[in-house]
Design an enzyme around this catalytic site. Structure first.
Site, short mmCIF file in Angstrom:
data_model
loop_
_atom_site.label_atom_id
_atom_site.label_comp_id
_atom_site.label_asym_id
_atom_site.label_seq_id
_atom_site.Cartn_x
_atom_site.Cartn_y
_atom_site.Cartn_z
N SER A 8 21.35 16.27 13.55
CA SER A 8 21.58 15.16 14.63
C SER A 8 20.13 14.58 14.93
O SER A 8 19.27 15.41 14.89
CB SER A 8 22.42 15.60 15.65
N SER A 9 20.00 13.47 15.43
CA SER A 9 18.83 12.80 15.80
C SER A 9 18.36 13.55 17.10
O SER A 9 17.08 13.67 17.52
CB SER A 9 18.73 11.49 15.72
N THR A 10 19.19 13.61 18.06
CA THR A 10 19.05 14.12 19.33
C THR A 10 19.89 15.10 20.18
O THR A 10 20.91 15.36 19.44
CB THR A 10 19.12 12.83 20.38
N GLN A 13 23.28 14.52 20.86
CA GLN A 13 24.57 14.19 19.92
C GLN A 13 25.23 15.52 19.53
O GLN A 13 25.44 16.08 18.27
CB GLN A 13 23.71 13.58 18.56
#
Length: 183
Positions: A8-10, A13
């Site tokens: 996931s990007s962050t 999430q």
């Protein structure tokens, strides 16, 4: 063995990571590598590298979605080539892509061929644009950064500073320092 990879990007999430892990486990992944890295930082994916290193000949690296694995089709092709060299197949669940099957390899090769075609067309257009700009006298090329600092390089060298220190201080390559000093 099926080896899963989730990203996931962050940190926010969490639901995305949990969902990906559930899908990977449901697909039969015995090992799952998880990390939270922005697509901008895909170069530094420690858990992905661990997953690739863990995979052995005959294993399958599984990912839920293409964008969780690669930032572009050329990047995907690069990853596939690394895996293929190890004898590892690639499976992307939402695309139904599985390079361990004849149909999956065909689909992958079609996607890769389209990406290569797009890249070649883009480079061709770029060359045409540069040629046109040169003909109109608008294209000068990249400004030479190291040669512009030749005087500073010679001055610092004369003061006894080493090539590595000069390069670091002036923001140029060490080879450029040697090239200037050799002139």
């Amino acid at each position: 063995m099926l080896v899963g990879y989730a990203r996931s990007s962050t940190i926010d999430q969490v639901a995305s990571i949990e969902s990906q892990e559930r899908e990977l486990r449901a697909a039969g992944c015995e090992e799952v590598y998880i990390e939270q890295v922005s697509s901008v930082d895909l170069v530094r994916r420690e858990r992905f590298e661990e997953a690739v290193k863990f995979c052995r000949k005959g294993d399958v690296l599984v990912c839920t979605k293409l964008d969780r694995l690669a930032r572009s089709v050329p990047h995907l092709v690069e990853i596939q080539q690394r895996l293929e060299a190890k004898g590892v197949a690639l499976k992307i669940l939402d695309m139904g892509l599985d390079t361990s099957t004849a149909q999956g390899r065909l689909m992958f090769n079609i996607v890769g061929s389209i990406a290569q075609f797009e890249r070649e067309i883009m480079l061709e257009r770029q060359r045409e644009g540069i040629a046109k700009a040169k003909a109109e006298g608008k294209y000068k090329g990249r400004k030479p950064t190291a040669r512009a600092k030749a005087e500073e390089v010679r001055k610092l060298a004369a003061e006894g500073m080493g090539a590595t220190a000069i390069a670091s201080q002036l923001g140029i390559g060490r080879a450029s320092v040697y090239r200037i000093l050799g002139d």
